[in-house]
Design a protein around this motif. Structure first.
Motif, mmCIF file in Angstrom:
data_model
loop_
_atom_site.group_PDB
_atom_site.id
_atom_site.type_symbol
_atom_site.label_atom_id
_atom_site.label_comp_id
_atom_site.label_asym_id
_atom_site.label_seq_id
_atom_site.Cartn_x
_atom_site.Cartn_y
_atom_site.Cartn_z
ATOM 1 N N ALA A 40 0.755 -1.104 -0.062
ATOM 2 C CA ALA A 40 -0.032 0.005 0.000
ATOM 3 C C ALA A 40 0.910 1.381 0.041
ATOM 4 C CB ALA A 40 -1.047 -0.037 1.144
ATOM 5 N N LEU A 41 1.799 1.289 0.750
ATOM 6 C CA LEU A 41 2.825 2.529 0.863
ATOM 7 C C LEU A 41 3.457 2.689 -0.447
ATOM 8 C CD1 LEU A 41 4.230 2.440 4.707
ATOM 9 C CD2 LEU A 41 2.446 4.047 3.623
ATOM 10 N N THR A 42 3.882 1.536 -1.026
ATOM 11 C CA THR A 42 4.680 1.702 -2.266
ATOM 12 C C THR A 42 3.753 2.174 -3.355
ATOM 13 O OG1 THR A 42 6.166 -0.155 -1.591
ATOM 14 C CG2 THR A 42 5.912 0.303 -3.983
ATOM 15 N N ALA A 43 2.426 1.635 -3.449
ATOM 16 C CA ALA A 43 1.492 2.361 -4.453
ATOM 17 C C ALA A 43 0.927 3.536 -4.139
ATOM 18 C CB ALA A 43 0.000 1.428 -4.329
ATOM 19 N N LEU A 44 1.131 4.053 -2.728
ATOM 20 C CA LEU A 44 0.980 5.383 -2.722
ATOM 21 C C LEU A 44 2.184 6.185 -2.915
ATOM 22 C CD1 LEU A 44 -0.809 5.461 0.915
ATOM 23 C CD2 LEU A 44 -1.856 6.205 -1.424
ATOM 24 N N SER A 45 3.243 5.802 -2.715
ATOM 25 C CA SER A 45 4.665 6.513 -2.977
ATOM 26 C C SER A 45 4.542 6.980 -4.652
ATOM 27 C CB SER A 45 5.715 5.735 -2.463
ATOM 28 O OG SER A 45 5.827 5.840 -1.212
ATOM 29 N N GLY A 46 4.311 5.701 -5.284
ATOM 30 C CA GLY A 46 4.010 6.040 -6.744
ATOM 31 C C GLY A 46 2.832 6.890 -7.115
ATOM 32 N N LEU A 47 2.161 6.815 -6.588
ATOM 33 C CA LEU A 47 0.987 7.633 -7.053
ATOM 34 C C LEU A 47 1.177 9.054 -6.776
ATOM 35 C CD1 LEU A 47 -1.965 7.440 -8.104
ATOM 36 C CD2 LEU A 47 -2.720 7.562 -5.695
ATOM 37 N N PHE A 48 1.764 9.514 -5.746
ATOM 38 C CA PHE A 48 2.224 10.861 -5.300
ATOM 39 C C PHE A 48 3.735 11.128 -5.579
ATOM 40 C CE2 PHE A 48 -1.475 9.674 -2.337
ATOM 41 C CZ PHE A 48 -2.361 10.692 -2.914
ATOM 42 N N ILE A 50 6.295 10.226 -4.184
ATOM 43 C CA ILE A 50 6.933 10.475 -2.758
ATOM 44 C C ILE A 50 7.449 9.149 -2.185
ATOM 45 C CG2 ILE A 50 6.947 11.255 -0.649
ATOM 46 C CD1 ILE A 50 4.605 12.886 -1.239
ATOM 47 N N GLY A 51 8.703 8.664 -2.507
ATOM 48 C CA GLY A 51 9.331 7.354 -2.190
ATOM 49 C C GLY A 51 9.533 7.026 -0.748
ATOM 50 N N LEU A 52 9.400 8.358 -0.066
ATOM 51 C CA LEU A 52 10.110 8.492 1.392
ATOM 52 C C LEU A 52 8.979 7.606 2.120
ATOM 53 C CD1 LEU A 52 12.087 10.000 2.770
ATOM 54 C CD2 LEU A 52 10.519 11.904 2.995
ATOM 55 N N LEU A 53 7.836 7.637 1.612
ATOM 56 C CA LEU A 53 6.837 6.948 2.746
ATOM 57 C C LEU A 53 7.249 5.373 2.968
ATOM 58 C CD1 LEU A 53 3.135 7.900 1.465
ATOM 59 C CD2 LEU A 53 4.367 8.578 3.648
ATOM 60 N N SER A 54 7.505 4.707 1.915
ATOM 61 C CA SER A 54 7.776 3.162 1.867
ATOM 62 C C SER A 54 9.249 3.127 2.581
ATOM 63 C CB SER A 54 7.893 2.491 0.620
ATOM 64 O OG SER A 54 8.554 3.014 -0.294
ATOM 65 N N ALA A 55 10.265 4.027 2.392
ATOM 66 C CA ALA A 55 11.670 4.121 2.973
ATOM 67 C C ALA A 55 11.632 4.236 4.651
ATOM 68 C CB ALA A 55 12.519 4.942 2.304
ATOM 69 N N GLY A 58 10.114 1.115 6.059
ATOM 70 C CA GLY A 58 10.892 -0.219 6.026
ATOM 71 C C GLY A 58 12.010 -0.134 6.975
ATOM 72 N N LEU A 59 12.485 1.406 7.307
ATOM 73 C CA LEU A 59 13.679 1.607 8.236
ATOM 74 C C LEU A 59 12.927 1.175 9.701
ATOM 75 C CD1 LEU A 59 15.318 4.721 7.264
ATOM 76 C CD2 LEU A 59 16.082 2.238 7.250
ATOM 77 N N ALA A 60 11.604 1.697 9.946
ATOM 78 C CA ALA A 60 10.878 1.689 11.161
ATOM 79 C C ALA A 60 10.363 0.118 11.370
ATOM 80 C CB ALA A 60 9.612 2.307 11.139
ATOM 81 N N VAL A 61 10.440 -0.606 10.612
ATOM 82 C CA VAL A 61 9.717 -2.163 10.692
ATOM 83 C C VAL A 61 11.184 -3.007 10.716
ATOM 84 C CG1 VAL A 61 9.350 -2.864 8.533
ATOM 85 C CG2 VAL A 61 7.933 -3.657 10.257
#
Length: 118
Positions: A40-48, A50-55, A58-61
């Motif tokens: 979902a975050l990768t899709a949102l990042s691609g849509l907007f 902003i690749g920062l969301l999934s990054a 990824g670091l948090a998890v």
């Protein structure tokens, strides 16, 4: 789906817990929720754009994922250091096989059977 989320949040509550054991259900429920959130975050990042969301996610998890993987390895009687198999080529496949194995039914050096506790 609610149970999956409960297991997912349970792993987050044990953020830095590398001792003990984790059931297959705990690990794979966490993994499934993590995968859904990542997609979902990768899709949102691609849509907007902003690749920062999934990054950031990824670091948090990262630490909770390593912690639950170590506890899962403990459940089958292996030391947590086996998680480092994921760093070598094709080692991730061996690690995934280990993580899918059934845990030991009795207590082992890492603690009681988590199935018996819950």
């Amino acid at each position: 789906m609610r149970e999956c989320i409960d297991w997912y949040l349970g792993v987050w509550q044990q953020f830095f817990v590398f001792n003990g054991r984790a059931r297959r259900k705990e690990f794979w429920s966490f993994f499934l929720c993590h995968l859904i959130i990542s997609i979902a975050l990768t899709a949102l990042s691609g849509l907007f754009g902003i690749g920062l969301l999934s990054a950031i996610y990824g670091l948090a998890v990262f630490i909770p994922t390593v912690a639950v993987s170590v506890r899962r390895l403990h459940d089958i009687g292996y030391a947590g250091w086996w998680v480092l198999l994921g760093l070598i080529p094709f080692g991730i496949f061996v690690l995934l096989i280990f993580l899918a194995l059934e845990g030991q039914h009795s207590a082992n050096q890492y603690g009681q059977n988590p199935r018996a506790i819950s």
